[in-house]
Design a protein around this motif. Structure first.
Motif, mmCIF file in Angstrom:
data_model
loop_
_atom_site.group_PDB
_atom_site.id
_atom_site.type_symbol
_atom_site.label_atom_id
_atom_site.label_comp_id
_atom_site.label_asym_id
_atom_site.label_seq_id
_atom_site.Cartn_x
_atom_site.Cartn_y
_atom_site.Cartn_z
ATOM 1 N N GLY A 260 -5.782 -12.440 -7.497
ATOM 2 C CA GLY A 260 -4.512 -11.803 -7.777
ATOM 3 C C GLY A 260 -3.391 -12.431 -6.980
ATOM 4 O O GLY A 260 -3.562 -13.482 -6.337
ATOM 5 N N THR A 261 -2.233 -11.788 -7.003
ATOM 6 C CA THR A 261 -1.052 -12.279 -6.298
ATOM 7 C C THR A 261 -0.354 -11.141 -5.582
ATOM 8 O O THR A 261 -0.514 -9.972 -5.935
ATOM 9 C CB THR A 261 -0.050 -12.935 -7.272
ATOM 10 O OG1 THR A 261 0.414 -11.945 -8.211
ATOM 11 C CG2 THR A 261 -0.676 -14.094 -8.005
ATOM 12 N N GLY B 66 -8.177 -2.175 -9.336
ATOM 13 C CA GLY B 66 -6.742 -2.310 -9.511
ATOM 14 C C GLY B 66 -6.031 -2.476 -8.186
ATOM 15 O O GLY B 66 -6.655 -2.573 -7.118
ATOM 16 N N THR B 67 -4.721 -2.501 -8.243
ATOM 17 C CA THR B 67 -3.891 -2.684 -7.056
ATOM 18 C C THR B 67 -2.852 -1.572 -6.969
ATOM 19 O O THR B 67 -2.483 -0.971 -7.980
ATOM 20 C CB THR B 67 -3.144 -4.033 -7.085
ATOM 21 O OG1 THR B 67 -2.203 -4.035 -8.177
ATOM 22 C CG2 THR B 67 -4.111 -5.189 -7.242
ATOM 23 N N PHE C 164 -3.710 -4.743 2.448
ATOM 24 C CA PHE C 164 -2.963 -5.945 2.812
ATOM 25 C C PHE C 164 -2.264 -5.736 4.159
ATOM 26 O O PHE C 164 -1.511 -4.770 4.334
ATOM 27 C CB PHE C 164 -1.944 -6.299 1.737
ATOM 28 C CG PHE C 164 -2.572 -6.849 0.497
ATOM 29 C CD1 PHE C 164 -2.925 -8.193 0.413
ATOM 30 C CD2 PHE C 164 -2.837 -6.021 -0.587
ATOM 31 C CE1 PHE C 164 -3.516 -8.704 -0.738
ATOM 32 C CE2 PHE C 164 -3.429 -6.520 -1.738
ATOM 33 C CZ PHE C 164 -3.770 -7.863 -1.809
ATOM 34 N N PRO C 165 -2.463 -6.667 5.102
ATOM 35 C CA PRO C 165 -1.862 -6.510 6.421
ATOM 36 C C PRO C 165 -0.442 -7.056 6.507
ATOM 37 O O PRO C 165 0.257 -6.850 7.499
ATOM 38 C CB PRO C 165 -2.790 -7.325 7.322
ATOM 39 C CG PRO C 165 -3.299 -8.410 6.429
ATOM 40 C CD PRO C 165 -3.419 -7.796 5.063
ATOM 41 N N GLY C 166 0.011 -7.781 5.465
ATOM 42 C CA GLY C 166 1.302 -8.431 5.532
ATOM 43 C C GLY C 166 1.198 -9.786 6.199
ATOM 44 O O GLY C 166 0.107 -10.311 6.448
ATOM 45 N N GLY C 167 2.337 -10.368 6.511
ATOM 46 C CA GLY C 167 2.329 -11.690 7.129
ATOM 47 C C GLY C 167 1.762 -12.734 6.202
ATOM 48 O O GLY C 167 1.940 -12.677 4.976
ATOM 49 N N VAL C 168 1.037 -13.695 6.744
ATOM 50 C CA VAL C 168 0.532 -14.808 5.942
ATOM 51 C C VAL C 168 -0.511 -14.366 4.928
ATOM 52 O O VAL C 168 -0.795 -15.084 3.964
ATOM 53 C CB VAL C 168 -0.047 -15.915 6.848
ATOM 54 C CG1 VAL C 168 1.038 -16.528 7.707
ATOM 55 C CG2 VAL C 168 -1.192 -15.390 7.694
ATOM 56 N N ALA C 169 -1.090 -13.177 5.110
ATOM 57 C CA ALA C 169 -2.110 -12.685 4.177
ATOM 58 C C ALA C 169 -1.513 -12.088 2.912
ATOM 59 O O ALA C 169 -2.237 -11.789 1.969
ATOM 60 C CB ALA C 169 -2.999 -11.652 4.868
ATOM 61 N N GLY C 170 -0.186 -11.895 2.877
ATOM 62 C CA GLY C 170 0.454 -11.354 1.686
ATOM 63 C C GLY C 170 0.679 -9.864 1.770
ATOM 64 O O GLY C 170 0.033 -9.152 2.549
ATOM 65 N N SER C 171 1.626 -9.388 0.976
ATOM 66 C CA SER C 171 1.917 -7.964 0.918
ATOM 67 C C SER C 171 2.548 -7.613 -0.425
ATOM 68 O O SER C 171 3.202 -8.440 -1.050
ATOM 69 C CB SER C 171 2.868 -7.553 2.054
ATOM 70 O OG SER C 171 4.146 -8.139 1.897
ATOM 71 N N ARG C 172 2.292 -6.386 -0.856
ATOM 72 C CA ARG C 172 2.891 -5.774 -2.040
ATOM 73 C C ARG C 172 2.572 -6.522 -3.345
ATOM 74 O O ARG C 172 3.416 -7.229 -3.898
ATOM 75 C CB ARG C 172 4.398 -5.617 -1.858
ATOM 76 C CG ARG C 172 4.724 -4.687 -0.700
ATOM 77 C CD ARG C 172 6.197 -4.434 -0.555
ATOM 78 N NE ARG C 172 6.453 -3.640 0.644
ATOM 79 C CZ ARG C 172 7.661 -3.325 1.093
ATOM 80 N NH1 ARG C 172 8.732 -3.720 0.433
ATOM 81 N NH2 ARG C 172 7.809 -2.605 2.182
ATOM 82 N N PRO C 173 1.366 -6.343 -3.838
ATOM 83 C CA PRO C 173 1.040 -6.877 -5.169
ATOM 84 C C PRO C 173 1.853 -6.133 -6.230
ATOM 85 O O PRO C 173 1.611 -4.963 -6.498
ATOM 86 C CB PRO C 173 -0.463 -6.613 -5.293
ATOM 87 C CG PRO C 173 -0.740 -5.497 -4.326
ATOM 88 C CD PRO C 173 0.243 -5.634 -3.216
ATOM 89 N N ASN C 174 2.815 -6.812 -6.830
ATOM 90 C CA ASN C 174 3.815 -6.179 -7.688
ATOM 91 C C ASN C 174 3.405 -6.263 -9.155
ATOM 92 O O ASN C 174 3.282 -7.350 -9.703
ATOM 93 C CB ASN C 174 5.165 -6.868 -7.474
ATOM 94 C CG ASN C 174 6.323 -6.040 -7.999
ATOM 95 O OD1 ASN C 174 6.129 -5.066 -8.699
ATOM 96 N ND2 ASN C 174 7.527 -6.439 -7.651
ATOM 97 N N ALA C 175 3.197 -5.089 -9.789
ATOM 98 C CA ALA C 175 2.741 -5.043 -11.176
ATOM 99 C C ALA C 175 1.519 -5.935 -11.361
ATOM 100 O O ALA C 175 1.327 -6.552 -12.407
ATOM 101 C CB ALA C 175 3.861 -5.452 -12.129
ATOM 102 N N ALA C 176 0.687 -6.009 -10.327
ATOM 103 C CA ALA C 176 -0.382 -6.997 -10.262
ATOM 104 C C ALA C 176 -1.670 -6.474 -10.902
ATOM 105 O O ALA C 176 -2.210 -5.451 -10.485
ATOM 106 C CB ALA C 176 -0.646 -7.397 -8.812
ATOM 107 N N THR C 177 -2.141 -7.195 -11.893
ATOM 108 C CA THR C 177 -3.434 -6.946 -12.520
ATOM 109 C C THR C 177 -4.425 -7.966 -11.983
ATOM 110 O O THR C 177 -4.118 -9.157 -11.892
ATOM 111 C CB THR C 177 -3.329 -7.054 -14.038
ATOM 112 O OG1 THR C 177 -2.427 -6.057 -14.526
ATOM 113 C CG2 THR C 177 -4.685 -6.890 -14.701
ATOM 114 N N LEU C 178 -5.617 -7.520 -11.628
ATOM 115 C CA LEU C 178 -6.616 -8.400 -11.044
ATOM 116 C C LEU C 178 -7.362 -9.193 -12.117
ATOM 117 O O LEU C 178 -7.402 -8.819 -13.291
ATOM 118 C CB LEU C 178 -7.617 -7.587 -10.232
ATOM 119 C CG LEU C 178 -7.056 -6.849 -9.013
ATOM 120 C CD1 LEU C 178 -8.083 -5.874 -8.471
ATOM 121 C CD2 LEU C 178 -6.613 -7.836 -7.942
ATOM 122 N N LEU C 179 -7.968 -10.288 -11.688
ATOM 123 C CA LEU C 179 -8.872 -11.090 -12.494
ATOM 124 C C LEU C 179 -10.212 -11.117 -11.791
ATOM 125 O O LEU C 179 -10.276 -11.345 -10.579
ATOM 126 C CB LEU C 179 -8.309 -12.506 -12.645
ATOM 127 C CG LEU C 179 -9.251 -13.585 -13.187
ATOM 128 C CD1 LEU C 179 -9.503 -13.360 -14.675
ATOM 129 C CD2 LEU C 179 -8.659 -14.973 -12.958
#
Length: 407
Positions: free
Chosen positions: A130-131, A74-75, A106-121
């Motif tokens: 995920g997102t 999970g996230t 998640f380090p932030g920046g271009v790698a992304g940050s804060r998977p919001n209500a995010a369920t993995l596949l």
């Protein structure tokens, strides 16, 4: 407790700014058929509390997934090294308990940050998709893949959103994958109307290509795909279908409109074996506390809508279901409510099929704030019928937890 899980179906005390942002997403985002009766003996417990060590995740919001060995993935929206969220794994410790490990921070920046209500596949090779809601080149979210390479989990950004006028921004909830490896998902904002979009990500020799295939979604619900590749989802006040048009495009169709007043069907729709579609509304129903509905297809290509249950609200019942439903082999429906229940911390409920298309409602657990509080994610079930989910608050340090409800 079984360690072999069968997948079924696939808020915090924040700053004022964060709370308003999430609440805005939630808000973008009759009773005679279902009778309530007292629940039989159930037990509920936290099996892992987040935020008890440095670098751990904080505030899980999505639904858990499980692999064939009974491990959970999970996230968390916050936590990790710099507070940008994590991807975690929870596995049996061999002594009847559970152990958690963080796979990626998640380090932030271009790698992304804060998977919001995010369920993995998870794909067949064990890669996770995920997102994130923020981060990426334009700081409006990314789609990512996490792969195990030489014993370490590594992130690959598949796409950074917000790259062109009308592109979706701030993806939310889960991705789904078709038989050709294409990914589909939703964004909370962006699209041609600025109120969210449905997007498609297609793999190729030069990487992934993204396109918006539907706009004006205004919902946090993920998509569902049927056996022939049609997509189903929700807007702020309707359930829709997207069908391939044979020329690479998609044809939209509204299956049901809930009327002029939005009810926010945020729960991801789920099919039964007969082709009926089930979901939840965050508001609406007889008491305006949310509802469970069913859409049944006809031979003429129409869909018949039926409200299966209207929530009664605090303190006698749960209220405001945000997540989708879990359907078992007997036809019973399981779900969670964001709040309400005896202690106003949310509930786990079951709708028991009693024949003739009718259901009886059972509250399986009332969360009291210490075991869990405020549920955004849905449920998964093991082979013994035990139910598992996440809460945004609750746990030892009120940073969220993973709970189990045992029949």
């Amino acid at each position: 407790m079984s360690s072999a899980l069968t997948p079924r179906g696939v808020l915090r005390r924040p700053t004022t700014e964060r709370w308003l942002l999430e609440l805005s997403i939630l808000l973008l985002m009759l009773g005679p058929l279902a009778l309530t009766y007292p629940a039989s003996a159930q037990t509920g417990a936290s099996i892992y509390s987040f935020g008890q060590r440095n670098g751990d995740g904080v505030q899980p919001e999505g639904t858990l997934i499980a692999d064939a060995r009974g491990n959970f993935y999970g996230t968390t929206t916050y936590g990790g090294t710099v507070g940008n969220g994590t991807i975690f794994k929870l596995f049996p410790n061999g002594n009847g308990g559970w152990k958690e490990t963080v796979l990626y921070r998640f380090p932030g920046g271009v790698a992304g940050s804060r998977p919001n209500a995010a369920t993995l596949l998870m794909d067949r090779a064990g890669n996770l998709y995920g997102t994130t809601f923020f981060g990426g080149v334009n700081d409006v979210g990314v789609a990512f893949e996490l792969s195990l390479v030489a014993g370490h989990w590594q992130e690959t950004v598949l796409y950074s959103f917000g790259n062109y006028a009308g592109d979706g921004v701030k993806p939310i909830n889960a991705l789904i994958m078709d038989a050709n490896g294409n990914l589909f998902g939703v964004t909370a904002f962006g699209g041609s109307a600025g109120t969210g979009s449905v997007f498609e990500l297609s793999p190729g020799s030069n990487g992934w290509t993204e396109r918006v295939i539907y706009s004006d979604v205004a919902s946090a619900a993920a998509l569902t795909m049927d056996g022939v590749g049609n997509l189903f989802g929700t807007t702020a006040n309707a359930v829709f279908e997207l069908s391939p048009d044979g020329s690479g495009g998609w044809t939209p169709k509204t299956l049901h409109s809930f009327g002029a007043t939005p009810v926010y069907p945020q729960g991801t729709p789920v099919f039964d074996l007969a082709g009926n579609l089930y979901g939840t509304t965050y508001q609406g129903g007889a008491k305006k506390f949310g509802s469970v509905y069913r859409l049944s297809p006809t031979s003429q290509g129409n869909w018949i809508f039926r409200t299966l249950y209207s929530f009664q609200g605090y303190p006698v019942d749960g209220q405001n279901p945000f997540a989708g439903l879990l359907l078992d082999a007997a036809g019973s429906l399981y779900g969670t409510t964001f709040d309400g229940g005896k202690y106003n911390g949310g509930t786990v409920f079951e709708l028991v099929a009693v024949g003739g298309g009718s259901y009886k409602k059972k509250t399986l657990w009332n969360f009291n704030g210490s075991d869990a509080e405020q549920i955004l994610g849905g449920l998964i079930q093991d082979r013994l019928g035990n139910l598992y989910g996440t809460s945004v608050f609750g746990g030892v340090v009120q940073a969220g937890n993973i709970f189990e409800v045992t029949p």
